[in-house]
Motif scaffolding. Sequence first.
Motif, mmCIF file in Angstrom:
data_model
loop_
_atom_site.group_PDB
_atom_site.id
_atom_site.type_symbol
_atom_site.label_atom_id
_atom_site.label_comp_id
_atom_site.label_asym_id
_atom_site.label_seq_id
_atom_site.Cartn_x
_atom_site.Cartn_y
_atom_site.Cartn_z
ATOM 1 N N ILE A 126 0.874 -1.181 0.000
ATOM 2 C CA ILE A 126 0.000 0.000 0.000
ATOM 3 C C ILE A 126 0.908 1.228 0.000
ATOM 4 N N VAL A 127 0.685 2.098 -0.946
ATOM 5 C CA VAL A 127 1.476 3.336 -1.056
ATOM 6 C C VAL A 127 0.504 4.498 -0.838
ATOM 7 N N ILE A 128 0.830 5.373 0.121
ATOM 8 C CA ILE A 128 -0.086 6.470 0.473
ATOM 9 C C ILE A 128 0.446 7.804 -0.055
ATOM 10 N N ASP A 129 -0.457 8.610 -0.597
ATOM 11 C CA ASP A 129 -0.144 10.019 -0.914
ATOM 12 C C ASP A 129 -0.637 10.810 0.300
ATOM 13 N N GLN A 130 0.223 10.869 1.326
ATOM 14 C CA GLN A 130 -0.246 11.320 2.643
ATOM 15 C C GLN A 130 -0.578 12.815 2.670
ATOM 16 N N PHE A 131 -1.750 13.125 3.159
ATOM 17 C CA PHE A 131 -2.247 14.506 3.247
ATOM 18 C C PHE A 131 -2.340 15.168 1.861
ATOM 19 N N GLY A 132 -2.418 14.321 0.829
ATOM 20 C CA GLY A 132 -2.499 14.844 -0.537
ATOM 21 C C GLY A 132 -1.140 15.067 -1.173
ATOM 22 N N ASN A 133 -0.053 14.766 -0.424
ATOM 23 C CA ASN A 133 1.296 14.968 -0.974
ATOM 24 C C ASN A 133 1.692 13.729 -1.792
ATOM 25 N N PRO A 134 1.953 13.900 -3.084
ATOM 26 C CA PRO A 134 2.202 12.733 -3.933
ATOM 27 C C PRO A 134 3.416 11.916 -3.479
ATOM 28 N N ALA A 135 3.247 10.596 -3.439
ATOM 29 C CA ALA A 135 4.395 9.707 -3.218
ATOM 30 C C ALA A 135 5.301 9.798 -4.446
ATOM 31 N N ARG A 136 6.514 9.255 -4.334
ATOM 32 C CA ARG A 136 7.439 9.290 -5.490
ATOM 33 C C ARG A 136 7.117 8.102 -6.405
ATOM 34 N N ALA A 137 6.085 8.305 -7.218
ATOM 35 C CA ALA A 137 5.469 7.213 -7.969
ATOM 36 C C ALA A 137 6.460 6.473 -8.884
ATOM 37 N N GLU A 138 7.225 7.220 -9.644
ATOM 38 C CA GLU A 138 8.083 6.566 -10.652
ATOM 39 C C GLU A 138 9.125 5.696 -9.956
ATOM 40 N N GLN A 139 9.755 6.249 -8.910
ATOM 41 C CA GLN A 139 10.787 5.482 -8.192
ATOM 42 C C GLN A 139 10.186 4.241 -7.534
ATOM 43 N N GLU A 143 9.389 1.538 -10.027
ATOM 44 C CA GLU A 143 10.620 0.876 -10.470
ATOM 45 C C GLU A 143 11.164 -0.051 -9.381
ATOM 46 N N ALA A 144 11.093 0.418 -8.117
ATOM 47 C CA ALA A 144 11.652 -0.383 -7.013
ATOM 48 C C ALA A 144 10.842 -1.651 -6.761
ATOM 49 N N LEU A 145 9.542 -1.602 -6.988
ATOM 50 C CA LEU A 145 8.697 -2.746 -6.618
ATOM 51 C C LEU A 145 8.411 -3.673 -7.795
ATOM 52 N N GLY A 146 8.752 -3.269 -8.996
ATOM 53 C CA GLY A 146 8.593 -4.149 -10.162
ATOM 54 C C GLY A 146 7.166 -4.646 -10.305
ATOM 55 N N ALA A 147 6.997 -5.981 -10.310
ATOM 56 C CA ALA A 147 5.671 -6.555 -10.578
ATOM 57 C C ALA A 147 4.794 -6.653 -9.328
ATOM 58 N N LEU A 148 5.328 -6.290 -8.166
ATOM 59 C CA LEU A 148 4.522 -6.387 -6.936
ATOM 60 C C LEU A 148 3.290 -5.476 -7.060
ATOM 61 N N PRO A 149 2.085 -6.022 -6.830
ATOM 62 C CA PRO A 149 0.899 -5.154 -6.959
ATOM 63 C C PRO A 149 0.921 -4.001 -5.953
ATOM 64 N N ILE A 150 0.661 -2.813 -6.460
ATOM 65 C CA ILE A 150 0.579 -1.624 -5.595
ATOM 66 C C ILE A 150 -0.891 -1.238 -5.442
ATOM 67 N N ILE A 151 -1.302 -1.064 -4.186
ATOM 68 C CA ILE A 151 -2.594 -0.428 -3.917
ATOM 69 C C ILE A 151 -2.257 0.994 -3.511
ATOM 70 N N GLU A 152 -2.662 1.942 -4.320
ATOM 71 C CA GLU A 152 -2.393 3.346 -3.977
ATOM 72 C C GLU A 152 -3.524 3.849 -3.089
ATOM 73 N N ASP A 153 -3.171 4.276 -1.881
ATOM 74 C CA ASP A 153 -4.162 4.894 -1.005
ATOM 75 C C ASP A 153 -4.124 6.388 -1.299
ATOM 76 N N ALA A 154 -4.983 6.778 -2.239
ATOM 77 C CA ALA A 154 -5.071 8.187 -2.641
ATOM 78 C C ALA A 154 -6.304 8.814 -1.994
ATOM 79 N N ALA A 155 -6.644 8.316 -0.777
ATOM 80 C CA ALA A 155 -7.836 8.801 -0.068
ATOM 81 C C ALA A 155 -7.852 10.330 -0.009
ATOM 82 N N CYS A 156 -6.662 10.914 0.203
ATOM 83 C CA CYS A 156 -6.573 12.364 0.412
ATOM 84 C C CYS A 156 -6.146 13.095 -0.857
#
Length: 356
Positions: free
Chosen positions: A124-137, A140-153
């Motif tokens: 789970i990758v969070i864009d905390q308080f609306g601040n974007p996570a470093r998506a591209e990096q 690339e770091a997680l490869g095929a691992l499924p990402i659930i983006e918690d973009a609640a905010c």
Amino acid sequence: MLIHLAKPWIGEDEQRAVAAVLESGQLVQGPLVERFEQSVAALVGRTHAIAVSSGTAALQLALRALQVGPGDEVLCPALSWPSPAHAIRVAGAKVRFVDVDQDEWNSTAEALREARNGNTRAAIVIDQFGNPARAEQIREALGALPIIEDAACALGSRFASGPCGSLGKISCLSFHPRKILTTGEGGMCLTDDDDLAEKLRMLRNHGQLRGEFVVAAGNFRMTDIAAALGLAQLQRLDEMVARRREIAALYRDAWGGEIDLQRTPDGSESNYQTFGVVLPQGHDRDTVREKMRERGVEAGLLSFAIHKLGSFAGSEASLPIAEHLAARGIALPLYPQMRNNEVEAVVRCLRGVLHE
Ligand SMILES: Cc1ncc(COP(=O)(O)O)c(C=O)c1O
């Protein structure tokens, strides 16, 4: 008079839209839910949007659709509202907490990569308080691992590469009244995968697929009343985000290095769902909040170090940055209808409390 931490912006458009639904008699999972889904999918550039009853429901359904269960581990940032970690637990999987970056308050690609092990089934990758996570990096770091983006905010925020909500195999939004736009309670899953979309639609609706009950699942549907609110709010999304950015700029100018603030990665844009400040050493967070309230300003707790909550009692994880930000962070009032003189009053109030 109290300057509130947050206030939903509900106008005549919302009232008219909700009244029209009530008159129509079609209250649940009707045409407005579908229109709301199509509008948000188009805005974020995703193929499918599945509206649900809350951001928490969106996370729970995302994990279930990805078949995360007992024996699996899921990476989860340690600084957040507890929903993502609770959702992992509810799925029967183990939460692997990951510390957050000192400046950006999101988990970095490097920390996520290091926390991964042979049992890791998703992150789970969070864009905390609306601040974007470093998506591209992170991608690339997680490869095929499924990402659930918690973009609640994060509706209305942007990575360098595109809108927040575009990172996850499944991305999850919340429409709680503290969020950028509200449907009362509400949430949404976004995905480009046809099979996952079908599964998510099935899981939100008692496990029904083409009229058959194929798995045991609950009811996580959105009402048309909620969707009508959401559609009306969507018309003003740009205006709401623009005003939030103006207010955040006023706060940033006022503090100018005096207090630690959340940093947005270069090339990204935050919607400033929450404006957090980290109190300097020597100031007790709860005393500061109390004194601010006495002077007419509601300041919130910034967030939680989730591994320290009762629901994770016994966790031995040590995640010092999340713990530091949770212990010393407060959230300042920020909502689009806030006037500049109110922003100035908040600045004066906090400065007065810190310097007395
Ligand atoms: C990062 C994050 N994820 C999930 C949620 C849960 O959303 P909801 O309140 O719609 O269930 C929240 C709510 O505060 C949140 O901040």
